[in-house]
Design a protein around this motif. Structure first.
Motif, PDB file in Angstrom:
ATOM      1  N   GLY A 133      -0.615  10.586   2.100  1.00  0.00           N
ATOM      2  CA  GLY A 133      -1.453   9.404   2.016  1.00  0.00           C
ATOM      3  C   GLY A 133      -2.933   9.698   2.085  1.00  0.00           C
ATOM      4  O   GLY A 133      -3.746   8.830   2.399  1.00  0.00           O
ATOM      5  N   SER A 160      -3.296   7.385  11.302  1.00  0.00           N
ATOM      6  CA  SER A 160      -3.329   8.159  10.059  1.00  0.00           C
ATOM      7  C   SER A 160      -1.991   8.020   9.355  1.00  0.00           C
ATOM      8  O   SER A 160      -0.946   7.846   9.989  1.00  0.00           O
ATOM      9  CB  SER A 160      -3.599   9.635  10.366  1.00  0.00           C
ATOM     10  OG  SER A 160      -3.439  10.426   9.200  1.00  0.00           O
ATOM     11  N   ARG A 161      -2.016   8.119   8.019  1.00  0.00           N
ATOM     12  CA  ARG A 161      -0.765   8.098   7.270  1.00  0.00           C
ATOM     13  C   ARG A 161      -0.143   9.485   7.183  1.00  0.00           C
ATOM     14  O   ARG A 161       1.017   9.629   6.808  1.00  0.00           O
ATOM     15  CB  ARG A 161      -1.000   7.551   5.855  1.00  0.00           C
ATOM     16  CG  ARG A 161      -1.451   6.107   5.854  1.00  0.00           C
ATOM     17  CD  ARG A 161      -1.451   5.472   4.494  1.00  0.00           C
ATOM     18  NE  ARG A 161      -2.399   6.045   3.563  1.00  0.00           N
ATOM     19  CZ  ARG A 161      -2.883   5.411   2.492  1.00  0.00           C
ATOM     20  NH1 ARG A 161      -2.488   4.169   2.240  1.00  0.00           N
ATOM     21  NH2 ARG A 161      -3.745   5.995   1.689  1.00  0.00           N
ATOM     22  N   SER A 162      -0.903  10.509   7.534  1.00  0.00           N
ATOM     23  CA  SER A 162      -0.402  11.872   7.418  1.00  0.00           C
ATOM     24  C   SER A 162       0.632  12.186   8.490  1.00  0.00           C
ATOM     25  O   SER A 162       0.420  11.882   9.667  1.00  0.00           O
ATOM     26  CB  SER A 162      -1.553  12.874   7.533  1.00  0.00           C
ATOM     27  OG  SER A 162      -1.055  14.207   7.540  1.00  0.00           O
ATOM     28  N   ASP A 214      -3.830   5.256  -2.636  1.00  0.00           N
ATOM     29  CA  ASP A 214      -3.091   4.155  -2.015  1.00  0.00           C
ATOM     30  C   ASP A 214      -1.893   3.744  -2.867  1.00  0.00           C
ATOM     31  O   ASP A 214      -0.801   3.490  -2.350  1.00  0.00           O
ATOM     32  CB  ASP A 214      -4.010   2.956  -1.799  1.00  0.00           C
ATOM     33  CG  ASP A 214      -5.112   3.237  -0.788  1.00  0.00           C
ATOM     34  OD1 ASP A 214      -4.979   4.197   0.000  1.00  0.00           O
ATOM     35  OD2 ASP A 214      -6.102   2.489  -0.793  1.00  0.00           O
ATOM     36  N   TYR A 217       0.824   6.514  -2.774  1.00  0.00           N
ATOM     37  CA  TYR A 217       1.492   6.539  -1.477  1.00  0.00           C
ATOM     38  C   TYR A 217       2.472   5.380  -1.351  1.00  0.00           C
ATOM     39  O   TYR A 217       3.621   5.560  -0.911  1.00  0.00           O
ATOM     40  CB  TYR A 217       0.450   6.478  -0.360  1.00  0.00           C
ATOM     41  CG  TYR A 217       1.038   6.542   1.027  1.00  0.00           C
ATOM     42  CD1 TYR A 217       1.477   7.745   1.564  1.00  0.00           C
ATOM     43  CD2 TYR A 217       1.166   5.389   1.802  1.00  0.00           C
ATOM     44  CE1 TYR A 217       2.016   7.811   2.845  1.00  0.00           C
ATOM     45  CE2 TYR A 217       1.703   5.444   3.076  1.00  0.00           C
ATOM     46  CZ  TYR A 217       2.128   6.660   3.591  1.00  0.00           C
ATOM     47  OH  TYR A 217       2.671   6.711   4.856  1.00  0.00           O
ATOM     48  N   ALA A 218       2.041   4.182  -1.737  1.00  0.00           N
ATOM     49  CA  ALA A 218       2.909   3.009  -1.633  1.00  0.00           C
ATOM     50  C   ALA A 218       4.149   3.173  -2.500  1.00  0.00           C
ATOM     51  O   ALA A 218       5.265   2.848  -2.075  1.00  0.00           O
ATOM     52  CB  ALA A 218       2.141   1.751  -2.037  1.00  0.00           C
ATOM     53  N   GLN A 221       6.521   5.926  -0.940  1.00  0.00           N
ATOM     54  CA  GLN A 221       7.145   5.527   0.322  1.00  0.00           C
ATOM     55  C   GLN A 221       8.134   4.381   0.153  1.00  0.00           C
ATOM     56  O   GLN A 221       9.086   4.259   0.929  1.00  0.00           O
ATOM     57  CB  GLN A 221       6.063   5.118   1.335  1.00  0.00           C
ATOM     58  CG  GLN A 221       5.081   6.225   1.673  1.00  0.00           C
ATOM     59  CD  GLN A 221       5.729   7.443   2.307  1.00  0.00           C
ATOM     60  OE1 GLN A 221       6.616   7.311   3.148  1.00  0.00           O
ATOM     61  NE2 GLN A 221       5.298   8.635   1.925  1.00  0.00           N
TER      62      GLN A 221
END
Length: 236
Positions: A133, A160-162, A214, A217-218, A221
């Motif tokens: 992300g 964080s998304r990481s 973004d 990533y969306a 996921q």
């Protein structure tokens, strides 16, 4: 399933996942460790226990029986050997990040090289946007032996998304919903660290726009892979 049965099952899972670290060339000798939180049923959820590798034992010697069980303060609860030297860090993560079910630490070459530079791995690959992300962040320098490393991991990854952090001058730690997800993150962070390093030897890398990160990533996921099949009954 009783808690004793769940502990035994978790021991087997953690022992098997340790074999993935040398398989993907993420560790040498006895370095590195995998842990997983013990969960009993669906409610009330996690117990205050996790399973981790014993300290200083070679990967060829690891079995389900040799894994050790600790509480969330890092105290040995069950097992005949001393827990990993990173146990305090794992315990701190579990205490402060309830959604985390697995933690992995390696000294994989390329990710650790970025940690030695104190430099985040920039998000210049769609794979990075998918998995992390954004950039893979750098955590602070911390000494082994207490929960200082755990504090650095939590401070860096909360919000964080990481699922990966490169602890400065040390190496990568990864988290996941379970140990398998954390091992996957450890494999992927080494892969992107290696690829971005090679790309920088060839010249400047090209950043990906935040809006595209973004979006990627969306999609990864929420859409990628096999999604649950909906039936008319399930939608009614």
């Amino acid at each position: 399933m009783s808690i004793e049965d769940q502990i035994q099952q978790t021991r087997a899972v953690v022992a098997a996942l340790h074999a993935e670290l040398p398989r993907w060339e993420l560790v040498v000798w006895t370095a590195g460790n995998v842990s997983q939180r013990v969960v009993v049923g669906s409610a009330p959820g996690p117990t205050d226990l996790f399973v981790i590798k014993p300290s200083g034992v070679t990967y060829d010697e690891l079995t389900a029986e040799s894994m050790v069980v600790c509480d969330l303060d890092g105290n040995l609860v069950d097992g005949t050997r001393a827990p990993s030297s990173d146990t305090a860090a794992h315990a701190y993560v579990y205490r402060h990040m309830p959604s985390v079910g697995g933690v992995v630490h390696t000294h994989s070459t390329y990710a650790t090289a970025w940690a030695a530079r104190g430099e985040p791995v920039p998000c210049v690959l769609t794979m990075m946007a998918d998995e992390f992300g954004g950039d893979v962040p750098i955590g602070p320098f911390a000494l082994i032996g207490d929960d200082s490393i755990g504090r650095g991991i939590v401070e860096t990854l909360q919000g964080s998304r990481s699922p990966a952090v490169l602890m400065r001058n040390h190496g990568p730690f990864t988290i996941g919903r379970d140990a398998k997800a954390a091992v996957k993150a450890a494999v992927m962070v080494e892969e992107v660290a290696r690829t971005v390093h090679i790309a920088r030897q060839l010249g400047d890398t090209i950043p990906i726009a935040q809006a595209d990160i973004d979006s990627l990533y969306a999609r990864y996921q929420n859409v990628y892979g096999q999604q649950p099949t909906h039936t008319p009954e399930s939608d009614s």
